[in-house]
Design an enzyme around this catalytic site. Structure first.
Site, PDB file in Angstrom:
ATOM      1  N   THR A 284       0.498   3.759  -3.183  1.00  0.00           N
ATOM      2  CA  THR A 284      -0.213   4.748  -3.990  1.00  0.00           C
ATOM      3  C   THR A 284      -1.356   5.393  -3.212  1.00  0.00           C
ATOM      4  O   THR A 284      -2.075   4.727  -2.463  1.00  0.00           O
ATOM      5  CB  THR A 284      -0.770   4.080  -5.263  1.00  0.00           C
ATOM      6  OG1 THR A 284       0.312   3.509  -6.003  1.00  0.00           O
ATOM      7  CG2 THR A 284      -1.489   5.082  -6.140  1.00  0.00           C
ATOM      8  N   GLU A 285      -1.511   6.697  -3.408  1.00  0.00           N
ATOM      9  CA  GLU A 285      -2.563   7.459  -2.758  1.00  0.00           C
ATOM     10  C   GLU A 285      -3.335   8.259  -3.805  1.00  0.00           C
ATOM     11  O   GLU A 285      -2.901   8.335  -4.966  1.00  0.00           O
ATOM     12  CB  GLU A 285      -1.967   8.406  -1.713  1.00  0.00           C
ATOM     13  CG  GLU A 285      -1.254   7.673  -0.587  1.00  0.00           C
ATOM     14  CD  GLU A 285      -0.634   8.601   0.457  1.00  0.00           C
ATOM     15  OE1 GLU A 285      -0.050   8.085   1.418  1.00  0.00           O
ATOM     16  OE2 GLU A 285      -0.737   9.843   0.292  1.00  0.00           O
TER      17      GLU A 285
ATOM     18  N   HIS B 245      -6.534 -11.009 -36.109  1.00  0.00           N
ATOM     19  CA  HIS B 245      -7.849 -11.645 -35.928  1.00  0.00           C
ATOM     20  C   HIS B 245      -8.963 -10.890 -36.638  1.00  0.00           C
ATOM     21  O   HIS B 245     -10.077 -11.420 -36.789  1.00  0.00           O
ATOM     22  CB  HIS B 245      -8.184 -11.735 -34.437  1.00  0.00           C
ATOM     23  CG  HIS B 245      -7.550 -12.891 -33.731  1.00  0.00           C
ATOM     24  ND1 HIS B 245      -6.196 -12.983 -33.500  1.00  0.00           N
ATOM     25  CD2 HIS B 245      -8.101 -14.009 -33.187  1.00  0.00           C
ATOM     26  CE1 HIS B 245      -5.932 -14.096 -32.848  1.00  0.00           C
ATOM     27  NE2 HIS B 245      -7.054 -14.743 -32.642  1.00  0.00           N
TER      28      HIS B 245
ATOM     29  N   ALA C 161       0.835  -1.196   0.000  1.00  0.00           N
ATOM     30  CA  ALA C 161       0.000   0.000   0.000  1.00  0.00           C
ATOM     31  C   ALA C 161       0.874   1.252   0.000  1.00  0.00           C
ATOM     32  O   ALA C 161       1.306   1.722   1.056  1.00  0.00           O
ATOM     33  CB  ALA C 161      -0.935  -0.002   1.210  1.00  0.00           C
TER      34      ALA C 161
ATOM     35  N   ARG D  55      10.677  -5.460 -11.144  1.00  0.00           N
ATOM     36  CA  ARG D  55      10.644  -5.063 -12.556  1.00  0.00           C
ATOM     37  C   ARG D  55      11.035  -6.213 -13.475  1.00  0.00           C
ATOM     38  O   ARG D  55      10.459  -6.384 -14.558  1.00  0.00           O
ATOM     39  CB  ARG D  55      11.569  -3.863 -12.766  1.00  0.00           C
ATOM     40  CG  ARG D  55      10.990  -2.584 -12.198  1.00  0.00           C
ATOM     41  CD  ARG D  55      11.975  -1.452 -12.125  1.00  0.00           C
ATOM     42  NE  ARG D  55      11.321  -0.246 -11.589  1.00  0.00           N
ATOM     43  CZ  ARG D  55      11.941   0.797 -11.087  1.00  0.00           C
ATOM     44  NH1 ARG D  55      13.270   0.819 -11.044  1.00  0.00           N
ATOM     45  NH2 ARG D  55      11.267   1.824 -10.617  1.00  0.00           N
TER      46      ARG D  55
ATOM     47  N   GLU E 153       4.409  -0.902 -11.289  1.00  0.00           N
ATOM     48  CA  GLU E 153       5.845  -1.155 -11.082  1.00  0.00           C
ATOM     49  C   GLU E 153       6.689  -0.056 -11.722  1.00  0.00           C
ATOM     50  O   GLU E 153       7.820  -0.280 -12.155  1.00  0.00           O
ATOM     51  CB  GLU E 153       6.257  -2.531 -11.637  1.00  0.00           C
ATOM     52  CG  GLU E 153       5.660  -3.716 -10.921  1.00  0.00           C
ATOM     53  CD  GLU E 153       6.342  -4.036  -9.594  1.00  0.00           C
ATOM     54  OE1 GLU E 153       7.431  -3.499  -9.336  1.00  0.00           O
ATOM     55  OE2 GLU E 153       5.752  -4.817  -8.823  1.00  0.00           O
TER      56      GLU E 153
ATOM     57  N   GLN F  16      -5.307  -7.183 -34.761  1.00  0.00           N
ATOM     58  CA  GLN F  16      -5.356  -6.876 -36.191  1.00  0.00           C
ATOM     59  C   GLN F  16      -5.381  -8.152 -37.020  1.00  0.00           C
ATOM     60  O   GLN F  16      -6.129  -8.258 -38.011  1.00  0.00           O
ATOM     61  CB  GLN F  16      -4.146  -6.014 -36.572  1.00  0.00           C
ATOM     62  CG  GLN F  16      -4.276  -5.327 -37.922  1.00  0.00           C
ATOM     63  CD  GLN F  16      -5.315  -4.223 -37.905  1.00  0.00           C
ATOM     64  OE1 GLN F  16      -5.726  -3.776 -36.844  1.00  0.00           O
ATOM     65  NE2 GLN F  16      -5.758  -3.802 -39.076  1.00  0.00           N
TER      66      GLN F  16
ATOM     67  N   PHE G 274      -5.991   2.126  -5.401  1.00  0.00           N
ATOM     68  CA  PHE G 274      -5.640   1.112  -6.410  1.00  0.00           C
ATOM     69  C   PHE G 274      -4.736   0.037  -5.815  1.00  0.00           C
ATOM     70  O   PHE G 274      -3.758  -0.398  -6.446  1.00  0.00           O
ATOM     71  CB  PHE G 274      -4.936   1.740  -7.622  1.00  0.00           C
ATOM     72  CG  PHE G 274      -5.665   2.895  -8.253  1.00  0.00           C
ATOM     73  CD1 PHE G 274      -7.039   2.896  -8.397  1.00  0.00           C
ATOM     74  CD2 PHE G 274      -4.960   4.001  -8.712  1.00  0.00           C
ATOM     75  CE1 PHE G 274      -7.700   3.964  -8.989  1.00  0.00           C
ATOM     76  CE2 PHE G 274      -5.606   5.073  -9.313  1.00  0.00           C
ATOM     77  CZ  PHE G 274      -6.985   5.061  -9.445  1.00  0.00           C
TER      78      PHE G 274
END
Length: 379
Positions: free
Chosen positions: A125-126, A337, A123, A242, A362, A335, A155
């Site tokens: 992100t704000e 498909h 936790a 990463r 990330e 594309q 999130f």
């Protein structure tokens, strides 16, 4: 570094079979229900996937980075939601404890994360804080032998099912040096969860807000027992995260290549399979080449990581290239498909939505570019 090639080959074969026999058949239902079935989660735990990056002495598989990349390439072949369930336990959810936690914190939390009985969540992100992690506004104020935490996180992956949060809060002055990492149990009084987010893709990976209202945690909840080290702890484990995500992107790209080839062989236009048309072949060739490039650069960088080399630039390059690359491969797959690629019946439609997120979390692609350039120009 591969410690035992035969054991790793057997593990990879087992994961490959599990992906094709259990995960891929469940993809459509996971996307529809926005939930990974509990039975599949139990099977993932039984395979040891929740603890593949956790040291053996704490109940995990203790995979090296190269070994972890090999497994991530296999898991990436299925919808990202499955990998995400175990991702936080093997990523920042556990790695912060591994690199900087006290022995008591390791003994209490890591075995539970390794067997899947506790899902860890990160936790940071704000509502107003994303890439600028040093600007965290959530506060943790010392009150005797406890801290009182107030703020909101946004999130947060796996928050609805998490048992513990590695939570970043401000204990000191502005900037990164004032950020401290806490281990906050999900059942801590004052911690509540928001409504589950409705996302473009990666349904089944549940995210939501985490709200802290006078949430009281003991002083020994500070990772490592030292204030102001939270940002440094996060930075220490970013390279591994990463590389893991880059490998997942390469695995997803391989799935998209295979789906594209299978469709192109069977779809007939102008009297022959479209796989025989040169412009389709060009798209297939470009996707295959980029997929191979991603796989090779991730594997090579993982070996350097295991050798103890400094790979900040290389890890950022892997994340940047592979996350952007799988987006291009997904676009070509749709594309190839044609109209069918826009229909949810086909896997490429879902992957097209799913892989877009890889360029955001990330560290966004733009953050990776900044890191790469900074490393290149450093004196």
């Amino acid at each position: 570094m591969i410690r035992d090639a035969e054991v790793l080959d057997e593990l990879s074969r087992t994961i490959r079979r599990f992906v094709r026999e259990r995960l891929i058949p469940a993809e459509a239902k996971v996307d529809e229900d926005n939930e990974v079935p509990p039975q599949i989660i139990s099977e993932m735990a039984a395979l040891g996937l929740f603890g593949m990056a956790i040291p053996e002495e704490y109940g995990g598989l203790g995979l090296t980075m190269e070994e972890e990349v090999s497994v991530a390439l296999e898991l990436g072949y299925a919808a990202p939601a499955f990998r995400s369930v175990i991702g936080t336990n093997n990523g920042i959810g556990s790695q912060g404890i591994i690199v900087d936690g006290t022995e008591a914190q390791k003994l209490f939390w890591l075995p539970k994360m390794a067997d899947g009985s506790v899902i860890g969540s990160f936790a940071l992100t704000e509502p107003d804080v994303g890439s600028d992690a040093g600007a965290i506004k959530t506060t943790a104020v010392k009150d005797g032998d406890h801290y009182i935490i107030n703020g909101a996180k946004r999130f947060i992956t796996n928050a609805p099912v998490a048992g513990v949060f590695t939570l970043m809060a401000r204990t000191g002055a502005p900037g990164s040096s004032g950020v401290t990492a806490f281990l906050v149990p999900a059942d801590c009084p004052g911690l509540t969860l928001g409504t589950i987010d409705r996302k473009m893709g990666q349904r089944g990976t549940r995210t939501c807000d985490v709200v802290l209202n006078s949430c009281r945690v003991p002083a020994d909840a500070v990772i490592g027992g030292v204030e102001g080290q939270g940002f440094k702890t996060a930075m220490k484990v970013l390279n591994r995260g990463r590389l893991h995500i880059a490998a997942v992107c390469a695995g997803a790209a391989q799935r998209l290549c295979d789906e594209s080839v299978a469709f192109a062989r069977n779809r007939v236009q102008f009297g022959k399979p479209i796989s025989e048309h040169q412009l389709i072949q060009a798209m297939l060739a470009d996707s295959a080449t980029e997929t191979l490039a991603g796989r090779c650069m991730v594997t090579a960088t993982a070996r350097r990581f295991d050798a103890g080399e400094r790979i900040v630039q290389e890890a950022a390059s892997c994340k940047l290239f592979c996350s952007e690359m799988v987006g291009r491969v997904a676009d070509r797959a749709v594309q190839i498909h044609g109209g069918a690629g826009y229909i949810q019946e086909y896997a490429v439609e879902r992957f097209y939505r799913d892989v877009r997120l890889f360029r955001l979390y990330e560290g966004t692609s733009q953050i990776q570019q900044i890191i790469i350039a900074r490393e290149m120009t450093a004196a």
